[in-house]
Enzyme design. Structure first.
Site, mmCIF file in Angstrom:
data_model
loop_
_atom_site.group_PDB
_atom_site.id
_atom_site.type_symbol
_atom_site.label_atom_id
_atom_site.label_comp_id
_atom_site.label_asym_id
_atom_site.label_seq_id
_atom_site.Cartn_x
_atom_site.Cartn_y
_atom_site.Cartn_z
ATOM 1 N N GLN A 294 7.097 -22.436 -18.658
ATOM 2 C CA GLN A 294 6.872 -22.657 -20.076
ATOM 3 C C GLN A 294 7.703 -23.856 -20.473
ATOM 4 O O GLN A 294 8.593 -24.265 -19.743
ATOM 5 C CB GLN A 294 7.283 -21.429 -20.874
ATOM 6 C CG GLN A 294 8.706 -21.043 -20.622
ATOM 7 C CD GLN A 294 8.879 -19.537 -20.509
ATOM 8 O OE1 GLN A 294 7.956 -18.790 -20.277
ATOM 9 N NE2 GLN A 294 10.101 -19.095 -20.671
ATOM 10 N N ASP A 366 9.318 -15.407 -14.431
ATOM 11 C CA ASP A 366 9.222 -14.897 -15.795
ATOM 12 C C ASP A 366 7.754 -14.679 -16.175
ATOM 13 O O ASP A 366 6.929 -15.589 -16.039
ATOM 14 C CB ASP A 366 9.866 -15.953 -16.713
ATOM 15 C CG ASP A 366 10.117 -15.441 -18.106
ATOM 16 O OD1 ASP A 366 10.961 -14.530 -18.255
ATOM 17 O OD2 ASP A 366 9.465 -15.946 -19.045
ATOM 18 N N ASN A 367 7.432 -13.462 -16.637
ATOM 19 C CA ASN A 367 6.110 -13.187 -17.214
ATOM 20 C C ASN A 367 4.930 -13.657 -16.341
ATOM 21 O O ASN A 367 3.995 -14.301 -16.838
ATOM 22 C CB ASN A 367 6.003 -13.928 -18.554
ATOM 23 C CG ASN A 367 6.165 -12.967 -19.719
ATOM 24 O OD1 ASN A 367 5.880 -11.779 -19.602
ATOM 25 N ND2 ASN A 367 6.608 -13.499 -20.837
ATOM 26 N N GLU A 395 8.589 -10.571 -12.760
ATOM 27 C CA GLU A 395 9.095 -9.953 -13.985
ATOM 28 C C GLU A 395 7.926 -9.696 -14.924
ATOM 29 O O GLU A 395 7.755 -10.355 -15.931
ATOM 30 C CB GLU A 395 10.152 -10.856 -14.654
ATOM 31 C CG GLU A 395 10.887 -10.185 -15.802
ATOM 32 C CD GLU A 395 10.451 -10.636 -17.191
ATOM 33 O OE1 GLU A 395 11.028 -10.129 -18.168
ATOM 34 O OE2 GLU A 395 9.554 -11.494 -17.330
ATOM 35 N N TYR A 508 20.921 -16.475 -26.769
ATOM 36 C CA TYR A 508 20.949 -17.434 -27.896
ATOM 37 C C TYR A 508 22.349 -17.965 -28.200
ATOM 38 O O TYR A 508 22.507 -18.791 -29.076
ATOM 39 C CB TYR A 508 20.369 -16.777 -29.160
ATOM 40 C CG TYR A 508 19.058 -16.068 -28.891
ATOM 41 C CD1 TYR A 508 17.902 -16.808 -28.623
ATOM 42 C CD2 TYR A 508 18.983 -14.684 -28.878
ATOM 43 C CE1 TYR A 508 16.706 -16.154 -28.355
ATOM 44 C CE2 TYR A 508 17.796 -14.031 -28.622
ATOM 45 C CZ TYR A 508 16.660 -14.772 -28.356
ATOM 46 O OH TYR A 508 15.483 -14.143 -28.087
#
Lengths: 648, 648
Positions: A294, A366-367, A395, A508
């Protein structure tokens, strides 16, 4: 076999692959069969004879001597000599053996000798032809040497080979057995003299390696280490706008400093990363990277490859969503956009190849379920064709069949529903599906007790005892387990009551951790990891059996590697708030012992040894002390190496 | 599907074929799917939409409108409009629908309209483009008509078709439901004035037809009707030498008068046979012939086609054996002898085709497991390609996987282990394997209560009651059942105590029968056959459920055709010597009724009606009267057609 050979079954290098097949022929003739096997790409098959188990089921085994794809099939033929031999024995027993019966077997020997050019068989045929004595002929024909020679040189009439070639993937041990520790490198710096937390670097991670290794972990896994976008950067606790100076989510990959093959400048340089790889290796730790496909809106690909993205009618691009979660700081590539095939696909493969070239062999992805299955099948196959030691961890938290499909197309390991299975019945049901159902052939569960995204509700108020319960479950049920740092400190404060987000999540913001926080469970995790290393039965989720324990709050099971090994027994109090006692059954029957029999018991936690007599035993598990017990039980050995019961 | 499409599943013409598939796509996009089906040989697929059952499992159904081979596969694609519609609804509900969201769906409608040339879609796209009002646009896009039109003209992006085409065999009703009566035609003559039994003829069989039909049978099956060899002819009770005038075994096929396509002269001429076929048909009976691939040593083939046989080294030929049975009067062809392919194979096919041409559509095949599977697959396929109403019954009593394989390669019906299953647990286990296991898709069990070869030990001393028990089991458990004449007279005298051969077996001699023998069970068999005709639940072994009856001597089960039908309940006392009483459970739950609910009950034997209240019921079964009970139970119907419980 899996889906009629469409996908490989998964094994570990060094395993024996057990092949079973139903093999039939019409009539009363005997058949013989062999497993044919080879490393994929080899021309020559090797073979091993199969044996009949009964009811027309046959079996054979072959070894996995090296990493990578193997394949096997099955061949069978009419075993004329075995049939003739059986017939001969029957007629001898019935006393109605005729000269022509013997002549026919002799012709078979001669024909086999001629076809094979085998000297021993020719000599045998000569000897048979040289005598007329039925007894001498029968004796020669029924000799075991004759059977062996005839089997070795069998012309294999009516040879039939299974039309499907079945693949097997042989992976390295760590694909099935390892213990993962996850951390955010940017949180690993020590506060400076003013109490200000600086941005951590790879060198700060290097300083943490001994502690991680001392806890017994094998793998250090880091979320993305790439430059982080500035557009729509997330602030602390996932707020949609970041204050100046906030670091943003590392999953918003890509900035002016680079994309997936760049290192975040504040973590260090690529050379610093190499130092980390090398330092980890010297501590016996392997690095795992995060492969998150991403982009932040600032990723160089949006500028250089706009035809890899799905632009909207108004020229905008939609931000990522994984309902109900929203990722305003992320946009997704489109695998089927006009420029994506092959451009995007090969670029992504090259990202993985880049890090493989830097020595990384473990990728947590990821994903993956929101990307095409064909992409994974191609990319993973392509990488593993040259580096069969590379391991991909999926994942995907989604519907079961999607998760299983990802495992089929190439993932070696998979995240699971483990974090949401807390009760005895649901743990047994899930483990049974994974260890005894179809997934046991291809889906390797990785039991994470927590992740940066999953602060399990069970842990919010269950404190140290709750963390010990979950650690015990993960470390003893699965060959693969993982922990996100903070778990060992029993950190479980949620953003909101009943929600799975961590308060002040490291996704974050930077965090400072007191690694000596009172009440931590570092010692217990260290011991659990040690017991995993010492007991092969704990190095896989396979081979688990749930035994009777009367109390529904106590999960009680045994694990065993081979049918002659000792059994590791585990009892875990699933209730972190109350002492639970229970009667439980000592599985004497697994050793062929009667209900009043005895087993030698080693308490693996305390290191004490004793003998338990009789099937009914009792245990008390106090969560304030230790909510679980782990024993190794077996019949012990007498001086001559026999089990004592058998020796009597 | 069966063995990944290698073999067809079996169905009856008129059935709906239910197809289920797991269908997955990456990500959150919706998918749509269809079953594609056709009669084998057609080019064009027909299709029917599939619906989602949950957990990524989809289903669809298609009808079997004619006899013969059908095939199906599954197609799926990304359903862009359904995805867009779902997204639109979510955004509307959340109040964050933007102009570009609507524009994108409009573009999808326009593109679909353009690609399909569909006027209604073009008009819709025009209407959408004509307005700027988000509400008006949303209403148009969410209208059910829009969804239907878009589904109908879907361009089916990412269309994926299952690479396997799965076959289905549609057979006629009698392949699954019929009642067979077996007799030796040569025993059907009336003794003459001197009390001498003449050799029966086809005309004697014609005289028996009304009685057979009156008992409710559909099929008249005769052992081989061909000329019988004279060499090594068997005498009475299977003695190895026949006295002059003894008729020999009809399984020793072939003599100077001809082989498999000839009629035994003492039975009549081919024209007499045609009269029998026609007379049987006029009584609603169908003839079944015996296809026994074996030869007496006098068969013309030994002279005309010596290369179809396996000659021994000394020029002799081995007689047939099916250990421990010996058939000295029979020799076998060799399917792989030098002249056998294609000579023997086509000759055998032509024998079947000859009798098919004479109007025979049912073949009971003797000992098919000792002949090659490929022969059966080819021959049955070849015959059924032009005559899909031909049915083959496999008489293989051998290992289970061989019996199942014969069903897979083409046999419509199969003899079973039924004659050796007498106890409750073993009946339940066997029925569960046949009705609920893998065989349910391809193996149709034919429950013979006896055969000329099997005089079941259970019947030897259990008399009339024992025969009623076995008749009740066969007629109610299986859609196919059969009886060898004499059973209705309770004839069960064995050659030796504890052995399954009949004394004075008709296989080796003529017998004279008194069809009015006292104690016969003709009336009961007649009624059982009638109940089978009247109750579709009894016309298949599928749909059986075993319910609780406390007494282990009472087998108790229900059969139901559709989930809304009444249930036929059967209780059978398996003990022919003692009265057995038992509590049993009325399956109220099958109708959604509570344990205290009531069902209307029709006693199908006595024709009486009553109501049963409550789950616990009791029955007394006296073998001296009737060792079984058969009821039809259901909620009944109120005046407005509703079940009474629902109406309250």
């Amino acid at each position: 076999s899996l889906d009629d050979g469409r996908f490989p079954v998964k094994r570990i290098v060094g395993d024996q692959v057990l092949v079973q097949a139903d093999i039939l022929a019409d009539g009363h003739d005997r058949v013989a069969a062999a497993v044919l096997w080879r490393v994929a790409g080899q021309r020559q098959w090797r073979q091993v004879a199969m044996r009949h188990l009964g009811n027309d089921r046959w079996c054979g085994e072959f070894p996995l001597e090296r990493l990578g794809r193997h394949e096997f099939t099955v061949e069978a033929w009419r075993d004329d000599f075995a049939t003739a031999r059986m017939d001969l024995e029957k007629r001898l027993a019935a006393g109605n053996l005729s000269r022509v019966d013997l002549d026919e077997v002799l012709h078979l020997v001669r024909a086999t000798a001629d076809a094979s050019g085998n000297d021993a068989l020719a000599t045998l045929a000569d000897a048979l032809e040289a005598t007329d004595d039925p007894q001498a002929r029968s004796a020669l024909l029924l000799a075991p040497d004759t059977a062996n020679a005839m089997a070795r040189h069998d012309r294999r009439p009516f040879l039939a080979r299974c039309t499907t070639v079945y693949p097997v993937e042989a992976e390295r041990l760590a694909a099935g057995f390892s213990s993962w520790y996850e951390l955010f490198p940017r949180s690993q710096a020590m506060p400076n003299a003013d109490g200000v937390q600086p941005h951590g670097t790879f060198h700060d991670v290097i300083a943490r390696l001994p502690a991680i290794r001392d806890m017994g972990f094998d793998v250090l896994y880091m979320p993305p280490i790439h430059p982080i976008g500035r557009s729509n950067r997330k602030g602390r606790n996932n707020s949609v706008t970041a204050e100046p100076g906030e670091p943003g989510s590392p999953y918003a990959i890509g900035a002016v400093e680079g994309g997936h093959d760049a290192v975040h400048p504040e973590l260090g340089t690529l050379d610093d990363f190499r130092q980390l790889v090398s330092a980890a290796a010297s501590h016996g730790l392997e690095l795992a990277l995060d492969f998150a496909i991403q982009c932040s809106p600032d990723h160089p690909w949006l500028r250089d490859h706009p035809d890899w993205f799905a632009w909207r009618a108004d020229g905008s691009i939609r931000y990522a969503e994984n309902p109900p979660k929203k990722y305003e700081d992320i946009v997704n590539v489109d695998f089927y956009a006009s420029g994506s095939i092959p451009g995007l696909w090969t670029a992504l493969r090259d990202v993985v190849a880049f890090w493989v070239n830097e020595g990384v062999r473990l990728f947590r992805v990821d994903n993956p379920h929101t990307k095409p299955f064909p992409f994974w099948e191609w990319m993973i196959g392509d990488i593993r064709a040259t580096h069969p030691d590379v391991v991909f961890l999926s994942e995907a938290f989604t519907r079961p069949k999607l998760m299983y499909r990802l495992a089929k197309v190439g993932y070696s390991q998979s995240y699971t529903y483990f974090t949401w299975r807390n009760r005895k019945a649901e743990l047994i049901e899930y483990m049974t599906e994974l260890a005894d159902g179809a997934p046991s052939e291809f889906f390797r569960p990785h039991f994470f007790v927590n992740t940066p995204d999953i602060n399990p509700v069970f842990l919010h108020d269950s404190g140290r005892a709750g963390h010990l319960v979950r650690a015990a479950l993960a470390t003893t049920l699965s060959g693969l387990w993982g922990m996100y740092s903070g778990f060992e400190l029993c950190e479980a404060t949620p953003l909101k009551a009943g929600k799975e987000d961590y308060l002040d999540s490291e996704k974050y913001q930077l965090r400072a951790w007191d690694w000596d926080r009172p009440g931590n469970i570092v010692a217990e995790i260290t011991r659990l990891n040690l017991l995993r290393r010492l007991n092969p039965a704990l190095q896989t989720h396979l081979g688990v059996r749930f035994y009777n324990a009367a109390n529904d709050n106590v999960l009680y099971f045994g694990k065993r590697r081979g049918s002659h090994d000792d059994i590791v027994l585990v009892a875990i109090n699933l209730d972190p708030f109350n002492v639970q006692e229970t009667d439980f059954e000592l599985p004497l029957w697994e050793f062929g012992l009667p209900d009043h029999g005895a087993l030698q018991v080693e308490d693996l936690w305390r290191g004490t040894r004793t003998t338990w007599q009789g099937k009914q035993q009792r245990v008390r598990l106090d969560p304030a002390e230790l909510p679980f017990a782990i024993w190794r039980v077996g019949p012990g050995r007498t001086e001559n190496g026999q089990a004592p019961e058998a020796a009597r």
